[in-house]
Design a protein around this motif. Structure first.
Motif, PDB file in Angstrom:
ATOM      1  N   ASP A  84      -5.775 -10.436   8.619  1.00  0.00           N
ATOM      2  CA  ASP A  84      -5.806  -9.600   7.423  1.00  0.00           C
ATOM      3  C   ASP A  84      -7.060  -8.725   7.397  1.00  0.00           C
ATOM      4  O   ASP A  84      -7.725  -8.597   6.368  1.00  0.00           O
ATOM      5  CB  ASP A  84      -5.738 -10.478   6.171  1.00  0.00           C
ATOM      6  CG  ASP A  84      -4.423 -11.242   6.091  1.00  0.00           C
ATOM      7  OD1 ASP A  84      -3.360 -10.592   6.191  1.00  0.00           O
ATOM      8  OD2 ASP A  84      -4.442 -12.469   5.933  1.00  0.00           O
ATOM      9  N   GLY A  86      -7.190  -5.509   7.709  1.00  0.00           N
ATOM     10  CA  GLY A  86      -6.950  -4.183   7.141  1.00  0.00           C
ATOM     11  C   GLY A  86      -6.702  -3.096   8.160  1.00  0.00           C
ATOM     12  O   GLY A  86      -6.399  -1.954   7.788  1.00  0.00           O
ATOM     13  N   ASN A  91      -2.139  -4.973  10.189  1.00  0.00           N
ATOM     14  CA  ASN A  91      -1.316  -4.908   8.985  1.00  0.00           C
ATOM     15  C   ASN A  91       0.166  -4.910   9.319  1.00  0.00           C
ATOM     16  O   ASN A  91       0.942  -5.707   8.778  1.00  0.00           O
ATOM     17  CB  ASN A  91      -1.636  -3.629   8.190  1.00  0.00           C
ATOM     18  CG  ASN A  91      -2.896  -3.746   7.369  1.00  0.00           C
ATOM     19  OD1 ASN A  91      -3.498  -4.811   7.280  1.00  0.00           O
ATOM     20  ND2 ASN A  91      -3.305  -2.643   6.769  1.00  0.00           N
ATOM     21  N   GLN A  95       2.661  -7.957   8.502  1.00  0.00           N
ATOM     22  CA  GLN A  95       3.693  -7.668   7.509  1.00  0.00           C
ATOM     23  C   GLN A  95       5.088  -7.888   8.073  1.00  0.00           C
ATOM     24  O   GLN A  95       5.952  -8.481   7.409  1.00  0.00           O
ATOM     25  CB  GLN A  95       3.528  -6.227   6.998  1.00  0.00           C
ATOM     26  CG  GLN A  95       2.325  -6.039   6.097  1.00  0.00           C
ATOM     27  CD  GLN A  95       1.955  -4.580   5.878  1.00  0.00           C
ATOM     28  OE1 GLN A  95       2.379  -3.684   6.621  1.00  0.00           O
ATOM     29  NE2 GLN A  95       1.167  -4.325   4.848  1.00  0.00           N
TER      30      GLN A  95
END
Length: 225
Positions: A84, A86, A91, A95
């Protein structure tokens, strides 16, 4: 660190960044390009911090005869990244594995270049072992829009993964692609691993860390651990 290197007569490596070019008006970016950076923007602490680090490094080289090497690193991905953190590859992969929409900022037409971590390590080693100061662009010239990256992630993990558009962040560079002619000539270096081969290696690592081992992920239908 520069002071320490001076005291013990060590060779100093500065891992700078493609961010020194800001939102570039020259494409692809060569090392002689001075950049287009907003010094008071929301990203400036990183951009200007790295630019200042290059300035100090070269001042120590010129003023104190310190042996220095400068690498301008472009987007890098691979196993063991923070899940995580960013960064866009992290990402998208996290996800897609979690069955969440892939978040694309802006229209998704901004471009980046992605190099696999082992290619970067090879470039840094050649830089440190060689006799050229730099700066050298270390990156993969393969250029992808964010939507193209999302498509590669979909193809690798889940073709049905949704894409969710969000407002773009301030001062987000529109294009980013390294000219690596200098690294080819002086270091004999260029990246070897394309995105479609490197990304699955990162996905396997993320899958194990998000779900536990792969076998349990399969038998539990991909539930989060």
């Amino acid at each position: 660190m520069l002071g320490l290197a001076k005291r013990i007569n060590a060779r100093f490596l500065l891992t700078s960044t493609s961010e020194v070019y800001g939102d570039p008006l020259q494409h692809p970016q060569v090392e002689t390009y001075w950049g287009n950076v907003n010094p008071i923007g929301v990203r400036s602490c990183y951009d200007e911090g790295k630019r200042t680090a290059e300035t100090l490094t070269m001042d120590y080289h010129r003023g104190a005869n310190l042996e220095v090497r400068i690498a301008r690193i472009f987007n890098t991905y691979g196993p063991r990244m923070c899940i995580d953190d960013g960064r866009v590859v992290s990402n998208f992969v996290a996800q897609a594995l979690r069955k969440e929409p892939l978040t694309v900022y802006g229209d998704g037409k901004q471009t980046r270049s992605f190099q696999y971590v082992s290619d970067l390590v090879e470039g840094l080693m050649r830089l440190m072992e060689g006799e050229h100061i730099g700066p050298f662009n270390l990156g993969n010239p393969g250029e992808f829009t964010m939507l193209e990256l999302a498509k590669v992630v979909q193809d690798t993990i889940d073709p049905n993964a949704k894409i969710e558009f969000r407002p773009n962040t301030q001062d987000d560079p529109h294009k980013r692609k390294p000219d690596i002619s200098r690294a080819k000539e002086h270091l004999g270096w260029e990246p070897k691993i394309p995105l479609h081969k490197g990304l699955p290696l990162m996905v396997n690592d993320f899958r194990k860390r998000i779900f536990g081992d792969q076998d349990s992920a399969t038998t539990t239908g991909g539930q989060q651990g």
